[in-house]
Design an enzyme around this catalytic site. Sequence first.
Site, PDB file in Angstrom:
ATOM      1  CB  SER A  61      -0.899   0.013   1.243  1.00 34.97           C
ATOM      2  OG  SER A  61      -1.428   1.313   1.418  1.00 34.97           O
TER       3      SER A  61
ATOM      4  CG  HIS B 118      -3.668  -1.696  -1.524  1.00 32.72           C
ATOM      5  ND1 HIS B 118      -4.711  -2.582  -1.721  1.00 32.72           N
ATOM      6  CD2 HIS B 118      -4.074  -0.865  -0.520  1.00 32.72           C
ATOM      7  CE1 HIS B 118      -5.695  -2.298  -0.868  1.00 32.72           C
ATOM      8  NE2 HIS B 118      -5.336  -1.252  -0.136  1.00 32.72           N
TER       9      HIS B 118
ATOM     10  CG  ASP C 290      -5.170   2.260   0.942  1.00 33.17           C
ATOM     11  OD1 ASP C 290      -6.048   1.379   0.915  1.00 33.17           O
ATOM     12  OD2 ASP C 290      -3.990   2.047   1.286  1.00 33.17           O
TER      13      ASP C 290
ATOM     14  CG  MET D 209      -8.758   6.662   2.464  1.00 32.50           C
ATOM     15  SD  MET D 209      -7.986   6.722   4.094  1.00 32.50           S
ATOM     16  CE  MET D 209      -6.900   5.282   4.001  1.00 32.50           C
TER      17      MET D 209
ATOM     18  CG  HIS E 114      -9.064  -0.445  -0.157  1.00 32.28           C
ATOM     19  ND1 HIS E 114      -8.455  -0.537   1.080  1.00 32.28           N
ATOM     20  CD2 HIS E 114     -10.390  -0.601   0.076  1.00 32.28           C
ATOM     21  CE1 HIS E 114      -9.364  -0.752   2.017  1.00 32.28           C
ATOM     22  NE2 HIS E 114     -10.556  -0.783   1.434  1.00 32.28           N
TER      23      HIS E 114
ATOM     24  CG  MET F 281     -11.413   2.546   2.345  1.00 31.57           C
ATOM     25  SD  MET F 281      -9.826   2.646   3.196  1.00 31.57           S
ATOM     26  CE  MET F 281      -8.754   2.777   1.766  1.00 31.57           C
TER      27      MET F 281
ATOM     28  CG  MET G 195     -11.214  -3.590   5.416  1.00 27.86           C
ATOM     29  SD  MET G 195      -9.769  -2.974   4.524  1.00 27.86           S
ATOM     30  CE  MET G 195      -8.940  -1.980   5.777  1.00 27.86           C
TER      31      MET G 195
ATOM     32  CG  ASP H 183      -5.759  -3.113   3.318  1.00 23.17           C
ATOM     33  OD1 ASP H 183      -4.702  -2.763   3.873  1.00 23.17           O
ATOM     34  OD2 ASP H 183      -6.474  -2.337   2.641  1.00 23.17           O
TER      35      ASP H 183
HETATM   36  C1  DX5 Z   1      -6.205   1.300   5.685  1.00 23.34           C
HETATM   37  C2  DX5 Z   1      -5.743   0.980   4.297  1.00 23.34           C
HETATM   38  C3  DX5 Z   1      -4.553   0.125   4.245  1.00 23.34           C
HETATM   39  C4  DX5 Z   1      -3.322   0.698   4.874  1.00 23.34           C
HETATM   40  C5  DX5 Z   1      -2.604  -0.453   5.480  1.00 23.34           C
HETATM   41  O1  DX5 Z   1      -7.458   1.880   5.625  1.00 23.34           O
HETATM   42  O2  DX5 Z   1      -6.771   0.349   3.576  1.00 23.34           O
HETATM   43  O3  DX5 Z   1      -4.290  -0.268   2.888  1.00 23.34           O
HETATM   44  O4  DX5 Z   1      -2.447   1.341   4.003  1.00 23.34           O
HETATM   45  O5  DX5 Z   1      -1.531   0.046   6.192  1.00 23.34           O
HETATM   46  P1  DX5 Z   1      -0.723  -0.893   7.182  1.00 23.34           P
HETATM   47  O6  DX5 Z   1      -0.179  -2.013   6.378  1.00 23.34           O
HETATM   48  O7  DX5 Z   1       0.321   0.012   7.717  1.00 23.34           O
HETATM   49  O8  DX5 Z   1      -1.708  -1.352   8.223  1.00 23.34           O
HETATM   50 ZN    ZN Z   2      -6.255  -0.518   1.619  1.00 23.24          ZN
END
Ligand code: DX5
Ligand code: ZN
Length: 222
Positions: free
Chosen positions: A6, A29, A31, A33, A62, A64, A133, A171
């Site tokens: 990620s 990956h 993210d 948000m 991903h 969110m 998750m 994840d």
């Molecule tokens: C959290 C994300 C993850 C995040 C994971 O909402 O979806 O992808 O980057 O980070 P680590 O591996 O540090 O938990």
């Molecule tokens: Zn993620």
Amino acid sequence: MQISPSILSADFANLQAELDAIAGADWAHVDVMDNHFVPNLTLGLPVVESLLRVSPIPIDAHLMIEDPDRWAPPYAEAGVASVTFHIEAARDPVRLARDIRAAGARACFALKPGTPFAPYADLLGEVDMVLVMTVEPGFGGQAFMADQLPKVAQVREAVRRHGGEIWIQVDGGVSASTIEACAQAGADVFVAGSAVFGAESATAAVEELRGLVARHGAHARP
Ligand code: DX5
Ligand code: ZN
């Protein structure tokens, strides 16, 4: 067994170099948000389009975000190879998964820690991957929630019964100390943010994680 680092924990001022550092991984990956579905804001489609132009590996987005029915298909149309939406946010997940696939991407739904899998088991025929998750979505660097492993095993069993090539992604808090438990439970795609980009060498961290799960490969096959 696939590794999907990620970039949430990468240097956002040098994303091209950070992507090059993980060129040995299977996916990047990303993210997304929106500060509504989760209390954090990262990046959106324009930045993802730029990442697509320079990434040496396919992008695993991903999302969110609220209203994925409207906002997720454009990521697939832009060339994102795997598009994950949150089941808690989707209004019509069947239609959404079909829209994503029609645009040429793999479709996936994600489950927050408090969301059970069973009500959505019927969706397996519509998707290519399920994301379980293992932290509350929103932030990198949180502690791994081992209480999600039974859900991983439950999804693995449902996939086995269903048949076909449906991947199971974990994840959140995935690191050298937790990745094997995830593989044992049945996961086969591993997202790691801080464990990769917080390491001295992201390249070496990817290889270390890959080495740890390599021998679990046969277990996760349908
Ligand atoms: C959290 C994300 C993850 C995040 C994971 O909402 O979806 O992808 O980057 O980070 P680590 O591996 O540090 O938990
Ligand atoms: Zn993620």
